[in-house]
Design a protein around this motif. Structure first.
Motif, PDB file in Angstrom:
ATOM      1  N   ILE A 176       0.740  -1.239   0.073  1.00 37.74           N
ATOM      2  CA  ILE A 176      -0.155  -0.046   0.084  1.00 37.74           C
ATOM      3  C   ILE A 176       0.900   1.309  -0.029  1.00 37.74           C
ATOM      4  O   ILE A 176       0.303   2.199  -0.754  1.00 37.74           O
ATOM      5  CB  ILE A 176      -1.035   0.036   1.169  1.00 37.74           C
ATOM      6  CG1 ILE A 176      -1.849  -1.243   1.191  1.00 37.74           C
ATOM      7  CG2 ILE A 176      -1.934   1.252   1.232  1.00 37.74           C
ATOM      8  CD1 ILE A 176      -2.767  -1.150  -0.010  1.00 37.74           C
ATOM      9  N   ALA A 177       1.986   1.274   0.817  1.00 38.70           N
ATOM     10  CA  ALA A 177       2.845   2.573   0.889  1.00 38.70           C
ATOM     11  C   ALA A 177       3.184   3.241  -0.408  1.00 38.70           C
ATOM     12  O   ALA A 177       3.918   2.241  -1.265  1.00 38.70           O
ATOM     13  CB  ALA A 177       3.789   2.245   1.851  1.00 38.70           C
ATOM     14  N   GLY A 178       3.105   4.266  -0.559  1.00 42.94           N
ATOM     15  CA  GLY A 178       3.825   5.124  -1.696  1.00 42.94           C
ATOM     16  C   GLY A 178       5.078   5.353  -1.323  1.00 42.94           C
ATOM     17  O   GLY A 178       5.547   5.505  -0.224  1.00 42.94           O
ATOM     18  N   MET A 179       5.948   5.605  -2.503  1.00 42.86           N
ATOM     19  CA  MET A 179       7.215   6.112  -2.130  1.00 42.86           C
ATOM     20  C   MET A 179       7.483   7.575  -1.572  1.00 42.86           C
ATOM     21  O   MET A 179       8.568   7.735  -1.268  1.00 42.86           O
ATOM     22  CB  MET A 179       8.217   5.874  -3.501  1.00 42.86           C
ATOM     23  CG  MET A 179       9.680   6.039  -3.426  1.00 42.86           C
ATOM     24  SD  MET A 179      10.339   4.718  -2.469  1.00 42.86           S
ATOM     25  CE  MET A 179      11.176   5.770  -1.095  1.00 42.86           C
ATOM     26  N   ASP A 180       6.198   8.261  -1.701  1.00 44.07           N
ATOM     27  CA  ASP A 180       6.316   9.707  -1.403  1.00 44.07           C
ATOM     28  C   ASP A 180       6.109   9.662   0.070  1.00 44.07           C
ATOM     29  O   ASP A 180       6.346  10.756   0.591  1.00 44.07           O
ATOM     30  CB  ASP A 180       5.332  10.536  -2.088  1.00 44.07           C
ATOM     31  CG  ASP A 180       4.045   9.757  -1.985  1.00 44.07           C
ATOM     32  OD1 ASP A 180       3.516   8.669  -1.451  1.00 44.07           O
ATOM     33  OD2 ASP A 180       2.852  10.320  -2.220  1.00 44.07           O
ATOM     34  N   CYS A 181       6.021   8.534   0.820  1.00 46.09           N
ATOM     35  CA  CYS A 181       5.724   8.843   2.425  1.00 46.09           C
ATOM     36  C   CYS A 181       7.278   8.890   3.056  1.00 46.09           C
ATOM     37  O   CYS A 181       8.224   8.546   2.445  1.00 46.09           O
ATOM     38  CB  CYS A 181       5.172   7.489   2.869  1.00 46.09           C
ATOM     39  SG  CYS A 181       6.215   6.076   3.124  1.00 46.09           S
ATOM     40  N   ASN A 182       7.026   9.674   4.123  1.00 50.40           N
ATOM     41  CA  ASN A 182       8.358   9.554   5.092  1.00 50.40           C
ATOM     42  C   ASN A 182       8.602   8.069   5.441  1.00 50.40           C
ATOM     43  O   ASN A 182       7.755   7.427   6.007  1.00 50.40           O
ATOM     44  CB  ASN A 182       7.912  10.482   6.194  1.00 50.40           C
ATOM     45  CG  ASN A 182       9.231  10.731   7.203  1.00 50.40           C
ATOM     46  OD1 ASN A 182       9.872   9.582   7.620  1.00 50.40           O
ATOM     47  ND2 ASN A 182       9.443  11.761   7.640  1.00 50.40           N
ATOM     48  N   PRO A 183       9.927   7.757   5.132  1.00 48.11           N
ATOM     49  CA  PRO A 183      10.234   6.229   5.510  1.00 48.11           C
ATOM     50  C   PRO A 183      10.209   6.100   6.663  1.00 48.11           C
ATOM     51  O   PRO A 183       9.745   4.716   7.265  1.00 48.11           O
ATOM     52  CB  PRO A 183      11.772   6.126   5.113  1.00 48.11           C
ATOM     53  CG  PRO A 183      12.345   7.585   4.895  1.00 48.11           C
ATOM     54  CD  PRO A 183      10.881   8.335   4.553  1.00 48.11           C
ATOM     55  N   TYR A 184      10.477   6.770   7.880  1.00 47.12           N
ATOM     56  CA  TYR A 184      10.213   6.452   9.210  1.00 47.12           C
ATOM     57  C   TYR A 184       8.809   6.262   9.562  1.00 47.12           C
ATOM     58  O   TYR A 184       8.287   5.198  10.200  1.00 47.12           O
ATOM     59  CB  TYR A 184      10.739   7.533  10.190  1.00 47.12           C
ATOM     60  CG  TYR A 184      12.174   8.019   9.926  1.00 47.12           C
ATOM     61  CD1 TYR A 184      13.233   7.016  10.504  1.00 47.12           C
ATOM     62  CD2 TYR A 184      12.499   8.963   9.351  1.00 47.12           C
ATOM     63  CE1 TYR A 184      14.567   7.227  10.387  1.00 47.12           C
ATOM     64  CE2 TYR A 184      14.026   9.011   9.113  1.00 47.12           C
ATOM     65  CZ  TYR A 184      15.035   8.381   9.604  1.00 47.12           C
ATOM     66  OH  TYR A 184      16.270   8.668   9.322  1.00 47.12           O
ATOM     67  N   LEU A 185       7.802   7.235   9.208  1.00 45.35           N
ATOM     68  CA  LEU A 185       6.563   7.088   9.465  1.00 45.35           C
ATOM     69  C   LEU A 185       5.741   6.003   8.657  1.00 45.35           C
ATOM     70  O   LEU A 185       4.994   5.375   9.209  1.00 45.35           O
ATOM     71  CB  LEU A 185       5.737   8.543   8.926  1.00 45.35           C
ATOM     72  CG  LEU A 185       6.199   9.586   9.767  1.00 45.35           C
ATOM     73  CD1 LEU A 185       5.558  10.892   9.339  1.00 45.35           C
ATOM     74  CD2 LEU A 185       6.195   9.391  11.223  1.00 45.35           C
TER      75      LEU A 185
END
Length: 459
Positions: free
Chosen positions: A360-369
């Motif tokens: 689900i996660a996009g590459m635009d998300c903060n990696p920590y979060l």
């Protein structure tokens, strides 16, 4: 917190091996003291090496965590008002790494954020992830993750009104789409990839592989599995090094979830396994190699709690353009074995390496979060001990959509998710929601070309 770096020789001697190798025979000029803000931008100060050797910490205002991606501010300061109280930023010397693209000999060091009472700042992304990891540790578990990073190399784009276009390859032709896993396509970006490898080696990062993805100029880098905080640090660093490598070759690297309308989006797939801290055994596999209750509980946690976490995994209005049926991104939270159409995938593996992949996660998300939110959903599943839906067999794109399709609705779900807030931290949840709503409201004030084209003379 450890502040024992005042002895110049001592702190240089304790640098990670890659950093020491990078500086071998060289004179260190500068140290970049950095922390990730909510979007994942590096904030901090660059200081001369001599000054860094004499300082145990430095200060930044807590308002860096109230800032939107556009540079505006969310009204998240709390009862005291927007007084921009100083935080104490303490270096984690295990993160010291080269900045090999600079003109002099420079190190980067990630810092941890504390308040004046030496308590972790609850909305600092690295602290959010550490909080979640500590919850696993308290249960005797060791979470392990392996992120996959997808991104595009695109032509330089200096006018936001212009559409983003693929970069020119080594052949002088624009990058071609629908060339997934093509080595010829990878060769088109050879000079950029060579610099990515060189920068990664100088920084001490191990790349598991680089492949061409389905989009024009879209690449994927896989990282070796390991500690969530260490891997988030690496993704944080990698975004910068990839951008710097691209700039050397007259192109941009973008981590937007959907930079080109007709091309697939870019994800940060996150592979999860959980080890027993005493035995080192994977709790997803039983003694005979079968699936354990913990394995199913973890999947159920993802199904039940990822909808509320999507606002963290897909943090911008553009993020939701990625969730397109039949276009290499999930549209629901079905789970399946070796099935890339499902939002939750169980890859082929040995029992020892059994893992659950969050697609689900996009590459635009903060990696920590992003990693924290994904782990939080799995943690809640392990604690609640619920069962997932039956395994999905076939094409999950034929199933019902159950992922929020816009940021506004995703934020509503996030605000209601009190159990998720308890894992990530209630104060983080409060600040994150305020900042993202401020950002969303900024977007809603912008009139798009689509509106001008179709509404101006027709409504």
């Amino acid at each position: 917190m450890d502040t024992s770096i005042t002895d110049t020789n001592a702190w240089m001697d304790d640098l990670p091996e890659a950093a020491r190798a990078y500086l071998d025979g060289k004179r260190l000029d500068e140290v970049e003291c950095i922390v990730s803000d909510l979007p994942g931008i590096a904030r901090g100060k660059a200081v001369p090496a001599g000054k860094f050797a004499r300082q145990d910490y430095f200060h930044l205002p807590d308002s860096v965590f109230y800032q939107t991606i556009t540079g505006d501010w969310g009204e998240a300061a709390g009862d005291e008002g927007f007084i921009e109280r100083d935080m104490t930023l303490v270096p984690d010397m295990s993160t010291a790494t080269a900045a090999p693209w600079t003109g002099d000999w420079t190190l980067q060091v990630i810092h941890d954020a504390y308040d004046r009472k030496k308590a972790p700042i609850p909305y600092s992304p690295r602290n959010v992830l550490r909080r979640v990891v500590d919850l696993y540790h308290a249960q005797g578990w060791e979470p392990v993750v392996a992120p996959e990073m997808e991104f595009y190399l695109v032509a330089r784009n200096l006018d936001p009104a212009e559409k983003i276009k693929p970069m020119m390859g080594r052949s002088g032709r624009p990058a071609a789409a629908r060339q997934a896993y093509s080595m010829t396509a990878v060769d088109e970006f050879g000079p950029v990839i060579d610099d990515i490898y060189d920068f990664a080696e100088a920084q001490g990062f191990e790349i598991d592989g680089i492949t061409q993805e389905g989009g024009a100029g879209q690449l994927e880098i896989n990282l070796i599995h390991g500690d969530p905080i260490k891997l988030a640090d690496e993704v944080f660093y990698f975004k910068r090094l990839i951008r710097e490598a691209a700039l050397r070759h007259d192109c941009f690297a973008t981590f937007m979830a959907k930079p080109i309308a007709e091309e697939p989006g870019s994800a940060m797939h996150i592979h999860h396994s959980v080890l027993d801290r005493k035995t080192g055994e994977n709790i997803f596999a039983g003694p005979q190699g079968g699936d354990t209750d913990a394995f199913f509980h973890f999947i159920a946690g993802m199904q039940n709690h990822l909808p509320s976490a999507v606002a963290v995994l897909a943090p911008y209005v553009n993020s939701y353009r990625r969730y397109v049926k039949d276009n290499a991104a999930p549209i629901n939270l079905e789970w399946g074995r070796d099935n890339r159409t499902t939002g939750i995938r169980v890859p082929l593996s040995s029992p020892k390496a059994r893992r659950v992949e969050n697609r689900i996660a996009g590459m635009d998300c903060n990696p920590y979060l992003g990693i924290a939110a994904s782990l939080a959903a799995g943690y809640l599943g392990l604690m609640e001990e619920k069962r997932p839906t039956p395994q999905f067999r076939g094409d999950a794109y034929q199933g019902e959509e159950d992922i929020p399709r816009d940021l506004g609705y995703a934020l509503e779900l996030f605000d209601e998710a009190t159990s998720l807030h308890e894992v990530l931290g209630p104060e983080f949840a409060r600040v994150y929601s305020i900042v993202k709503k401020a950002e969303y409201n900024e977007f809603l004030q912008v009139i798009s070309p689509w509106e001008r084209e179709h509404l101006l003379l027709n409504v």
